[in-house]
Design a protein around this motif. Structure first.
Motif, short mmCIF file in Angstrom:
data_model
loop_
_atom_site.label_atom_id
_atom_site.label_comp_id
_atom_site.label_asym_id
_atom_site.label_seq_id
_atom_site.Cartn_x
_atom_site.Cartn_y
_atom_site.Cartn_z
N ASP A 90 0.98 -1.30 0.00
CA ASP A 90 -0.06 -0.16 0.05
C ASP A 90 0.91 1.03 0.07
O ASP A 90 1.52 1.65 0.89
N GLU A 124 0.43 10.06 3.62
CA GLU A 124 -0.83 9.77 2.84
C GLU A 124 -1.91 9.03 3.77
O GLU A 124 -3.04 9.41 3.51
N GLU A 125 -1.23 8.23 4.55
CA GLU A 125 -2.19 7.43 5.24
C GLU A 125 -2.92 8.59 6.64
O GLU A 125 -3.75 8.03 7.36
N GLN A 193 -7.25 -3.07 -2.66
CA GLN A 193 -7.54 -3.15 -1.28
C GLN A 193 -8.86 -3.94 -1.34
O GLN A 193 -9.67 -3.75 -0.57
N ARG A 215 -13.32 11.40 8.45
CA ARG A 215 -12.50 10.94 9.79
C ARG A 215 -13.27 11.91 10.61
O ARG A 215 -13.12 13.16 10.40
N ARG A 286 -17.26 5.88 5.41
CA ARG A 286 -17.29 5.85 3.70
C ARG A 286 -18.59 5.30 3.20
O ARG A 286 -19.20 4.26 3.89
N ALA A 354 -11.06 3.36 -0.83
CA ALA A 354 -10.07 3.59 -0.24
C ALA A 354 -9.65 5.00 -0.84
O ALA A 354 -9.97 5.29 -1.73
N GLY A 355 -9.13 5.90 0.13
CA GLY A 355 -8.75 6.98 -0.16
C GLY A 355 -7.32 7.15 -0.61
O GLY A 355 -6.36 6.35 -0.73
N HIS A 380 -3.92 -2.70 4.53
CA HIS A 380 -3.69 -2.02 5.86
C HIS A 380 -3.35 -3.23 6.95
O HIS A 380 -3.98 -3.24 7.97
C1 GLV Z 1 -6.20 5.15 2.83
O1 GLV Z 1 -5.67 4.07 2.56
C2 GLV Z 1 -7.32 5.05 3.45
O2 GLV Z 1 -8.42 4.83 2.49
O3 GLV Z 1 -7.78 5.52 4.59
#
Ligand code: GLV
Ligand code: MN
Ligand code: MN
Length: 408
Positions: A90, A124-125, A193, A215, A286, A354-355, A380
């Motif tokens: 990832d 990124e995460e 993913q 989030r 999401r 996934a972002g 993850h």
């Molecule tokens: C990143 O992987 C996310 O989707 O939070």
């Protein structure tokens, strides 16, 4: 072919960095020693290929194969940071594959008509500072530098302090106004993913969209007390409304066809024989569209608020990040699918929950994604997996795409 991938010095040198031996997963948090090692790795990979490197103001790393023209560049890449105990692919798969695709193109004598860049975006995460895709958000101007500088990690260290400790100047972070004109396109190759490609028997796919997601921080404040002497009716235990919120998140997700997760939790002070004074939790939610996502979050917050009142606990919620629905540039998507088909590669088009940095950059330039099959369906987690031959297929697909986008 299998041996070729893992024998590649890029993988061999990257795989040990930031890996926790016991957990078997990666802990590559931004602006830490592990992150610095990954950054050195990136620069070495670029130097070995005679690529011009650039660290931008936001901590993102770039390596350019200059084409001797002023044309807008085509960028490929992803990120090197990880979630706690993340898998090997990832993020890194996209960066390694971009360097490998350049190797393949050069072996074939390809001469780019526009610069080709490899990029590794910072944080990124959001594993350290909570804000997903921080590097690409800063560059595309969707987060204010002042707000970013004040983000804190679990130890109260601000982004500004962490960047300073890593030798970077947070005073310079902010939007890169030239991003949309200096780059013609960004293609992020990423491990899938999920296991849609595996079900379809395809090694690679093309991204269609990213679900809206966000989030939220939930803070429950109660009163610390003794577990052995405080009568149940006298307690102000923040764990109870928190537990209600966790269960509601699951129920609301089921109701709305969405996904909700509460995974990052801090119980304060967290003793075995005491009632906590506070619980801090993060909700990741999401959904296929904004409406369902908002409904889900409202439902969780309502339950949390009511349960907090019932248990004499105060409750505060704050949105930490929000990523709207992303539909990748349709023209670019079609161009990728067609170019891949001409090269004999069948690449199904799929959405993802996934972002990704590609989703953030989509607001300033045409972006696309390539996915590589993940037969484990897991991400993850150290169990995340892509077979060597599929990684090779990803490199080949990226080479085809770069030929299409940067060719004469
Ligand atoms: C990143 O992987 C996310 O989707 O939070
Ligand atoms: Mn991730
Ligand atoms: Mn990723």
């Amino acid at each position: 072919m299998q041996a070729q991938v893992w024998d590649n010095p890029l993988w061999r040198s990257l795989l040990p960095l930031g890996r926790d031996e016991q957990a078997g997963g990666y802990r590559r948090y931004s602006f830490t020693a592990a992150d610095a090692a990954c950054r050195d790795w990136f620069v070495q990979a670029a130097l070995q290929r005679n690529l011009r490197t650039e660290a931008d103001r936001n901590g993102n790393l770039w390596a350019f194969w200059d084409a001797g023209t002023e044309s807008a560049a085509v960028a490929a890449g992803s990120h090197l940071d990880s979630v706690p105990d993340g898998g090997a692919f990832d993020g890194p798969l996209g960066v390694v594959s971009a360097f490998c695709a350049i190797d393949v193109l050069r072996e074939r004598g390809f001469e780019p008509a526009r610069p080709v860049a490899v990029v590794a975006f910072a944080e990124e995460e959001g594993a350290r500072f909570g804000r997903a895709c921080l590097g690409s958000r800063l560059s595309s101007g969707v987060i204010e530098p002042e707000a970013a500088r004040e983000l804190t990690d679990a130890d109260g260290v601000t982004l500004a302090q962490a960047m300073a400790a890593a030798g970077l100047d947070s005073g310079r972070i902010g939007a890169d106004a030239g991003l949309g004109s200096r780059f013609a396109a960004f293609v992020e190759l990423h491990i899938e993913q999920g296991s849609v490609l595996d079900g379809l028997g395809a090694a690679v796919g093309v991204g269609e969209s990213i679900w809206p997601h966000g989030r939220w921080r939930l803070d429950f404040a109660g009163r610390a007390d003794h577990a052995g002497t405080t009568r149940l009716g006298d307690r102000r235990d923040p764990m109870l409304p928190f537990a209600c919120a966790v269960l509601e998140a699951r129920a609301a997700a089921k109701d709305t066809g969405a996904l909700a997760t509460m995974s990052k939790v801090a119980a304060v002070p967290g003793g075995t024989n005491g009632i906590n004074s506070a619980v801090r939790a993060w909700l990741d939610a999401r959904a296929p569209d904004d409406e369902h996502l908002i409904r889900l979050v409202d439902q969780v917050m309502e339950t949390a608020r009511a349960a907090a009142a019932t248990h004499g606990v105060s409750f505060r919620a704050e949105r930490e990040s929000w990523s709207p629905l992303v539909k990748f540039d349709l023209e670019l998507q079609d161009r990728l699918v067609t170019a891949l088909a001409h090269a004999g590669i069948t690449a199904p088009v799929l959405p993802t929950g996934a972002g990704h940095d590609a989703g953030v950059l989509a607001s300033v330039l045409p972006t696309a994604m390539l996915f590589v099959r993940n037969p484990s369906g897991v991400s993850h987690s150290p169990a995340e997996y892509a077979a060597p031959q599929d990684c090779q297929a990803g490199v080949e697909a990226l080479a085809v795409v770069l030929t299409e986008l940067a060719g004469r």
